[in-house]
Design a protein around this motif. Sequence first.
Motif, PDB file in Angstrom:
ATOM      1  N   SER A 276       0.820  -1.208   0.000  1.00  0.00           N
ATOM      2  CA  SER A 276       0.000   0.000   0.000  1.00  0.00           C
ATOM      3  C   SER A 276       0.857   1.261   0.000  1.00  0.00           C
ATOM      4  O   SER A 276       0.713   2.136  -0.856  1.00  0.00           O
ATOM      5  N   LEU A 277       1.769   1.377   0.954  1.00  0.00           N
ATOM      6  CA  LEU A 277       2.530   2.608   1.106  1.00  0.00           C
ATOM      7  C   LEU A 277       3.588   2.790   0.020  1.00  0.00           C
ATOM      8  O   LEU A 277       3.931   3.928  -0.325  1.00  0.00           O
ATOM      9  N   LEU A 278       4.097   1.689  -0.499  1.00  0.00           N
ATOM     10  CA  LEU A 278       5.165   1.791  -1.495  1.00  0.00           C
ATOM     11  C   LEU A 278       4.690   1.374  -2.882  1.00  0.00           C
ATOM     12  O   LEU A 278       5.507   1.212  -3.799  1.00  0.00           O
ATOM     13  N   GLY A 279       3.376   1.216  -3.040  1.00  0.00           N
ATOM     14  CA  GLY A 279       2.812   0.781  -4.312  1.00  0.00           C
ATOM     15  C   GLY A 279       2.606   1.917  -5.295  1.00  0.00           C
ATOM     16  O   GLY A 279       2.751   3.104  -4.971  1.00  0.00           O
ATOM     17  N   ASP A 280       2.200   1.544  -6.483  1.00  0.00           N
ATOM     18  CA  ASP A 280       2.087   2.506  -7.577  1.00  0.00           C
ATOM     19  C   ASP A 280       0.999   3.546  -7.353  1.00  0.00           C
ATOM     20  O   ASP A 280       1.167   4.714  -7.723  1.00  0.00           O
ATOM     21  N   ARG A 281      -0.156   3.133  -6.757  1.00  0.00           N
ATOM     22  CA  ARG A 281      -1.285   4.071  -6.709  1.00  0.00           C
ATOM     23  C   ARG A 281      -0.979   5.274  -5.839  1.00  0.00           C
ATOM     24  O   ARG A 281      -1.253   6.422  -6.216  1.00  0.00           O
ATOM     25  N   LEU A 282      -0.448   5.059  -4.661  1.00  0.00           N
ATOM     26  CA  LEU A 282      -0.146   6.168  -3.763  1.00  0.00           C
ATOM     27  C   LEU A 282       0.941   7.066  -4.362  1.00  0.00           C
ATOM     28  O   LEU A 282       0.829   8.294  -4.354  1.00  0.00           O
ATOM     29  N   LEU A 283       1.956   6.441  -4.913  1.00  0.00           N
ATOM     30  CA  LEU A 283       3.065   7.213  -5.463  1.00  0.00           C
ATOM     31  C   LEU A 283       2.695   7.919  -6.761  1.00  0.00           C
ATOM     32  O   LEU A 283       3.288   8.944  -7.111  1.00  0.00           O
ATOM     33  N   SER A 284       1.688   7.393  -7.470  1.00  0.00           N
ATOM     34  CA  SER A 284       1.304   8.005  -8.748  1.00  0.00           C
ATOM     35  C   SER A 284       0.708   9.396  -8.572  1.00  0.00           C
ATOM     36  O   SER A 284       0.623  10.160  -9.538  1.00  0.00           O
ATOM     37  N   THR A 285       0.265   9.740  -7.370  1.00  0.00           N
ATOM     38  CA  THR A 285      -0.270  11.081  -7.128  1.00  0.00           C
ATOM     39  C   THR A 285       0.818  12.142  -7.234  1.00  0.00           C
ATOM     40  O   THR A 285       0.519  13.315  -7.503  1.00  0.00           O
ATOM     41  N   GLY A 286       2.077  11.737  -6.987  1.00  0.00           N
ATOM     42  CA  GLY A 286       3.167  12.709  -6.961  1.00  0.00           C
ATOM     43  C   GLY A 286       3.168  13.565  -5.712  1.00  0.00           C
ATOM     44  O   GLY A 286       3.897  14.565  -5.632  1.00  0.00           O
TER      45      GLY A 286
END
Length: 650
Positions: free
Chosen positions: A581-591
């Motif tokens: 969750s914390l290091l996955g693509d969706r959270l990080l994709s927000t920038g």
Amino acid sequence: MCGITGLFDTREQRLPDRGRLHRMNESQHHRGPDEGDLHLQPGLGLGHRRLSIIDLATGQQPIFNADRSVALVFNGEIYNYQALRAEVQAAGLVFRTKSDSETIIHAWQQWGEDCVQHLRGMFAFAIHDSRRQCLFMARDRMGVKPMHYALLPDGWLLFGSELKSLLAHGGMARDLDPCAVEEYFALGYAAEPRTVFKAAKKLAPGHCLLWTRGAGSEPQPRAYWDVRFTLDNPIAQADAEAELRERLMESVRLRMISEVPLGAFLSGGVDSSAVVATMAAARPEPVVTCSMGFDDPRFNEVEFAQMVADRYRTDHHVDTVASDDFALIDTLARLYDEPFADSSAIPTYRVSQLARQYVTVALSGDGGDETFGGYRRYRLHLMEEGLRSKLPYGLRKPLFGTLGAIYPKLDWAPRFLRAKTTFEGLARHAVQAYFHSVSILRGPMRQALFSPAFQRELGGYQAFEVFERHGAQAQTRDPLALIQYLDYKTYLVGDINTKVDRASMAHSLEVREPLMDHHLIEWLATLPSSLKIRGQEGKFLLKKAMEPLLPHDVLYRPKMGFAVPLARWFRGPLKQRVRDSLLGDRLLSTGWFQREYLAHLVDAHQSGQHDYSAPIWTLMMFDSFLRQVVDAPDSIGLPVPAATVEGRAA
């Protein structure tokens, strides 16, 4: 208790889209599974889902006045509706039903916008008046019931009990509000009047809003009520105890009016126990009570609930939240429509699920901590305020700011001072210090978490501005009264009431709140703070008033709270999910987030170096919100039924 939704044309009298209105209404089916109806006319569409509680035979909505010029959709309960009914009947208005909703219609006809001053209860409603070409919305004083709205670029106003009804329309933009995200990571929720979506707002508690068709500029909500802490009541303690018992009995009796099975939540704490004891004295039949236990003894209060159940011979039901009951994470994200970080939503959801097996209405003890001064943080704040008062701010800021920087080990200091956050708090003003104490991720953590790009989007905005705004309106310098006021405006409405409304209505259960009765709160605001916290004893007056009615161990044991073992979950069964969750693509994709800091939170927690369970949960729920709400389809794909259309054909 119900779900309401609607469409209002603020510019002309275009006919609303029946399919969109139906989707909006059915998205809230869980709030009212008994009945549902739509009403459409030029410029207006109203939808209602009904959970039948009062006037089962004729209480359907939308409801109209005699000539159908006034239409209402309403969520909640008006507890003084019988007295109000008699008052408006004396003025010549005629009732066709026995429902509390019809009293609102006639109150509008009698008093217009001032109708809200006559209502005692929990409510959110919308009234359309064809003669005045207006829509009037109002929300109860304590924000027990929700109301969301959004004005679309084409002039259509959407409103509904839950944000999902606005999303189901399909025409509202889903762009996120960076300021609401900042509030969420500080407080665990987006504070009124913001929602996480730029396009949508919440109507704040104790506010109303009048939209007149064709008026041009967007109107602003108007406050019709606020609590004022005068603290000037000279009443003796014994008299205050007796009066509190009388006022609590009145509040509970009003909330026991129901044509369907009624019971209570019983946690084993002071507040719910006081409500159950009062209910038992109000009627001869056994009270149906429901408790949620935990298989982790550190969180389990079942034995204390059982003491109260045994004393009053209630029809008691108990279930257990397993220590690995974390399957609700995605369900909660869909339920709340916004990121919501209170993990006690899990047991609240479960106890609502249990209660609905036996009753349709449950009374709760919610609001007792805020109203009577029960939180441990209140006592700590008062101690800090005592120290702050002895030194001017110009000396405190450099002194305690330096001490906070050289923490962690100060063996010479009193125990309650041995914390970096305590020294940081002493360096602040009272409102700043209280905001700091309740923040999930404090300022430096949010600064480390947010990317430079996101901080630029914030443009300097800080969630503290929410507290600063309310603090300026509090009109009291009393240390306890000030933070009670802040909690009424923030934590109670944004967290507690939101949590209980969504969790209970997910199971079509109505929860009523006798400790949030505004008459009771107004009276308590006249009492000195020494009757609420005495030394290290919180809820002093309530406990003294309840001594003849409740076991000593229930009244004077340490407070537990309604918590779940997050720290252990994140180092054990949810270890991999945390990383995904914390290091996955969706959270990080927000920038919006710094990957290095996210990795630090995960590694430091899972290694046992720090307990970062609260920040991790907050981030996990935000990630789930992005996946379950933001990335979800616009509609729920339901067939559209025929509907009554007034005016021209649809």
